[in-house]
Scaffold this active site. Structure first.
Site, PDB file in Angstrom:
ATOM      1  N   GLY A 199       0.818  -1.259   0.060  1.00 20.39           N
ATOM      2  CA  GLY A 199      -0.048  -0.030   0.192  1.00 20.39           C
ATOM      3  C   GLY A 199       0.955   1.268   0.060  1.00 20.39           C
TER       4      GLY A 199
ATOM      5  N   PRO B 183       5.194  -4.454  -0.522  1.00 21.53           N
ATOM      6  CA  PRO B 183       5.067  -3.643  -1.465  1.00 21.53           C
ATOM      7  C   PRO B 183       5.071  -3.986  -2.832  1.00 21.53           C
ATOM      8  CG  PRO B 183       7.239  -3.739  -0.811  1.00 21.53           C
ATOM      9  CD  PRO B 183       6.562  -4.854  -0.054  1.00 21.53           C
ATOM     10  N   GLY B 184       4.096  -3.646  -3.745  1.00 23.86           N
ATOM     11  CA  GLY B 184       4.158  -3.697  -5.110  1.00 23.86           C
ATOM     12  C   GLY B 184       4.078  -2.622  -5.869  1.00 23.86           C
ATOM     13  N   ARG B 185       3.089  -1.580  -5.890  1.00 26.76           N
ATOM     14  CA  ARG B 185       3.088  -0.435  -6.641  1.00 26.76           C
ATOM     15  C   ARG B 185       4.162   0.457  -6.445  1.00 26.76           C
ATOM     16  NH1 ARG B 185      -1.540   1.974  -7.951  1.00 26.76           N
ATOM     17  NH2 ARG B 185      -2.777   0.755  -6.284  1.00 26.76           N
TER      18      ARG B 185
ATOM     19  N   TYR C  57     -10.458   2.630 -12.709  1.00 30.65           N
ATOM     20  CA  TYR C  57     -10.535   3.510 -11.198  1.00 30.65           C
ATOM     21  C   TYR C  57     -10.397   4.908 -11.457  1.00 30.65           C
ATOM     22  CZ  TYR C  57      -8.347  -1.006 -10.123  1.00 30.65           C
ATOM     23  OH  TYR C  57      -8.068  -2.280  -9.899  1.00 30.65           O
TER      24      TYR C  57
ATOM     25  N   CYS D 298     -13.841  -0.763 -28.495  1.00 31.03           N
ATOM     26  CA  CYS D 298     -15.267  -0.371 -28.877  1.00 31.03           C
ATOM     27  C   CYS D 298     -16.139  -0.167 -27.754  1.00 31.03           C
ATOM     28  CB  CYS D 298     -15.826  -1.245 -29.856  1.00 31.03           C
ATOM     29  SG  CYS D 298     -14.842  -1.345 -31.507  1.00 31.03           S
ATOM     30  N   GLU D 299     -15.685   0.862 -26.871  1.00 33.65           N
ATOM     31  CA  GLU D 299     -16.596   1.339 -25.739  1.00 33.65           C
ATOM     32  C   GLU D 299     -15.751   2.684 -25.371  1.00 33.65           C
ATOM     33  OE1 GLU D 299     -16.172  -0.776 -21.755  1.00 33.65           O
ATOM     34  OE2 GLU D 299     -15.849  -2.556 -23.023  1.00 33.65           O
TER      35      GLU D 299
ATOM     36  N   TYR E 214       0.199  -2.968 -12.040  1.00 32.67           N
ATOM     37  CA  TYR E 214      -1.221  -2.912 -12.312  1.00 32.67           C
ATOM     38  C   TYR E 214      -1.146  -2.570 -13.922  1.00 32.67           C
ATOM     39  CZ  TYR E 214      -1.228  -3.498  -7.107  1.00 32.67           C
ATOM     40  OH  TYR E 214      -0.716  -4.058  -6.033  1.00 32.67           O
TER      41      TYR E 214
HETATM   42  N1  LLP Z   1      -0.551  -7.205  -0.085  1.00 32.38           N
HETATM   43  C1  LLP Z   1      -2.050  -7.697  -0.387  1.00 32.38           C
HETATM   44  C2  LLP Z   1      -2.681  -8.609   0.554  1.00 32.38           C
HETATM   45  C3  LLP Z   1      -2.667  -6.826  -1.274  1.00 32.38           C
HETATM   46  O1  LLP Z   1      -4.043  -7.143  -1.545  1.00 32.38           O
HETATM   47  C4  LLP Z   1      -1.890  -5.880  -2.238  1.00 32.38           C
HETATM   48  C5  LLP Z   1      -2.692  -5.286  -3.232  1.00 32.38           C
HETATM   49  C6  LLP Z   1      -0.728  -5.578  -1.848  1.00 32.38           C
HETATM   50  C7  LLP Z   1      -0.112  -6.379  -1.074  1.00 32.38           C
HETATM   51  C8  LLP Z   1       0.060  -4.773  -2.542  1.00 32.38           C
HETATM   52  O2  LLP Z   1      -0.375  -3.325  -2.665  1.00 32.38           O
HETATM   53  P1  LLP Z   1       0.596  -2.130  -3.360  1.00 32.38           P
HETATM   54  O3  LLP Z   1       1.893  -2.162  -2.558  1.00 32.38           O
HETATM   55  O4  LLP Z   1       0.722  -2.613  -4.772  1.00 32.38           O
HETATM   56  O5  LLP Z   1      -0.233  -1.167  -3.072  1.00 32.38           O
HETATM   57  N2  LLP Z   1      -5.121  -2.727  -9.106  1.00 32.38           N
HETATM   58  C9  LLP Z   1      -5.430  -1.668  -8.038  1.00 32.38           C
HETATM   59  C10 LLP Z   1      -4.649  -2.040  -7.143  1.00 32.38           C
HETATM   60  C11 LLP Z   1      -5.070  -3.195  -6.365  1.00 32.38           C
HETATM   61  C12 LLP Z   1      -4.444  -3.612  -5.146  1.00 32.38           C
HETATM   62  C13 LLP Z   1      -4.821  -5.062  -4.632  1.00 32.38           C
HETATM   63  N3  LLP Z   1      -3.948  -5.513  -3.477  1.00 32.38           N
HETATM   64  C14 LLP Z   1      -4.678  -0.517  -8.986  1.00 32.38           C
HETATM   65  O6  LLP Z   1      -4.405  -0.626 -10.122  1.00 32.38           O
HETATM   66  O7  LLP Z   1      -4.644   0.664  -8.438  1.00 32.38           O
END
Ligand code: LLP
Length: 447
Positions: free
Chosen positions: A240, A275-277, A317, A376-377, A405
């Protein structure tokens, strides 16, 4: 701010490579990743949290290409997974299962068996029913399943309603009362080893407050529920961490760490981050070619060859992604580039939107245009009422902050083969995923 994507002599570079040259060689739409950006972000998290020496479990769902996972794995990353498919990707990339945590509200029996077979660090359990199922499967397998309870702390992450997860009304995690009962009865589940607790509040969480609020609750919870059968040695705070897309005030990794580390000290837990994003997001761009320009008398459209199937975030979103031509003599007016005129550019966008858009060439030499794709939308738009320099058919646009993502959420909707993904490392480039072919579209189908 990004360092690995920059304009030099009027053209956009990724590290040492010209983006237009990559587009010419590999075609468009094209995802271009910077290896240095990925590793730089990973290292900054590690540095900020160094005192706790956490397991940094990169969230595979944000960017799941095995080439990317391999780079992070080599840098010492673990992985947060949510499916058997993601586990397979991590293993293929050479990831260490002992640094894998598995979340998700609906794990299948096969996925649970697979995780136990591969001896992952822990399953983050999201309900009592799931815990019972894991107990049964582990008993059948003659093993003990390492688990953490994913708690729902009922904290508002103050983010997009579609990506908030830590509130009571969300499907995620176990409420604290139920969790308390589960822990008190844990002796009834001899094939479960309760390793810790886990939260994930939402994504992105652009402030430290929600973490502090949740961890305050968790610290008390951990103190009250430690016993020889539940030592609660791990504290997994999920993902997050925020990302700069437009003009968000995003805490630095150090600021997140300063908020979190006191709780790690207080609880004496080992820390896990997911962390991902924040690692992948600004490590890639999506490059797309302008196919047509259209002016219908009311609006101006820039029609590009990327669609919502390639990057769905704006359609899904209403997400903002900064867009700029790959050739431009003007510093892009974005905070991503630390541009002084970014606030003014954003303010004018807001004023344009309030005035209902338009199409005239603006006094600042930019044209107000909708950047749209081939699908097409009408939801297939990357930006509405965006100020862009006038471009010609055939020129390329860069859509920034596309690493998280982005490809991971792509589809073949409208039967469009998905883009290639390439990785730039200095002045070399590697194809991480070849462009799909029309044949790929029908793979596995029968007449
Ligand atoms: N851990 C869990 C349990 C999660 O569900 C998520 C993301 C993360 C870690 C990683 O979160 P981050 O560090 O990336 O914020 N598709 C959406 C975001 C969906 C996130 C889902 N869970 C977008 O494009 O904004």
């Amino acid at each position: 701010m990004m360092e690995q994507f920059r304009y030099e002599s009027g053209q956009l570079l990724c590290e040492g490579m010209a983006v237009d040259a990559l587009a010419a060689e590999y075609g468009t739409p094209l995802y271009i990743y910077s290896k240095a950006a990925l590793l730089g972000r990973f290292e900054s998290i590690r540095k900020a949290f160094a005192e706790a020496a956490p397991v940094i479990a990169f969230s595979v769902k944000s960017c799941s290409n095995i080439g990317i996972l391999k780079i992070l794995q080599e840098a010492g990353s673990g992985f947060d997974i949510v499916s058997g498919g993601e586990l397979a990707r991590v293993l293929r990339a050479g990831g260490d299962p002992r640094k894998v945590v598995f979340a998700g509200v609906a794990k299948s029996d096969d996925e649970i068996r697979d995780a136990l077979d591969n001896d992952i660090l822990m399953l983050n359990v999201e309900s009592e029913a799931e815990l019972d199922n894991i107990q049964n499967i582990a008993a059948e397998m003659g093993t003990v399943a390492p688990v953490a309870l994913r708690l729902n702390p009922d904290v508002d992450a103050r983010t997009n309603a579609k990506t908030t997860t830590g509130k009571k009304e969300n499907k995620f995690g176990i409420d604290l009362m139920t969790a308390s009962r589960i822990i008190k009865n844990i002796a009834l589940s001899p094939n479960i080893r309760l390793l810790g607790v886990d939260i994930h509040l939402g994504s992105p969480v652009n402030s430290t407050g929600p973490y502090t609020e949740a961890l305050n609750k968790l610290a008390d919870f951990i103190r009250d529920h430690r016993s020889p059968r539940s030592q609660l040695e791990y504290l997994d705070i999920g993902g997050g961490f925020g990302l700069l897309y437009r003009d968000e005030t995003v805490p630095s990794f150090q600021e997140y760490a300063d908020a979190v580390l006191p709780f790690v000290k207080k609880t004496g837990c080992k820390l896990i981050l997911e962390p991902g994003r924040s690692i992948a997001g600004n490590s890639a761009i999506l490059v797309s070619q302008v196919r047509y320009l259209k002016d219908n008398g009311t609006k101006h459209f820039t029609i590009i060859d990327a669609g919502m199937n390639d990057l769905i975030r704006p359609a899904m979103y209403d997400s903002y992604h900064f867009i700029w031509p790959t050739k431009s003599n003007r510093t892009p007016p974005s905070h991503l580039f630390g541009a002084a005129d970014a606030p003014e550019y954003i303010a004018r966008e807001a004023a344009d939107a309030a005035a209902g858009g338009g199409r005239e060439m603006q006094p600042d030499g930019l044209i107000l245009t909708d950047v749209v794709g081939p699908i097409c939308e009408s939801s297939d738009a990357f930006a509405k009422g965006r100020r862009l320099p006038l471009v010609n058919r055939g020129q390329n646009l860069a859509i920034f902050s596309a690493g998280a993502y982005g490809f991971a959420m792509s589809s073949q909707y409208n039967s469009r083969p998905r883009p290639a993904e390439v990785l730039v490392d200095g002045d070399t480039v590697k194809v991480l995923r070849r462009r799909e072919t029309v044949e790929d579209l029908m793979l596995g189908e029968e007449l």
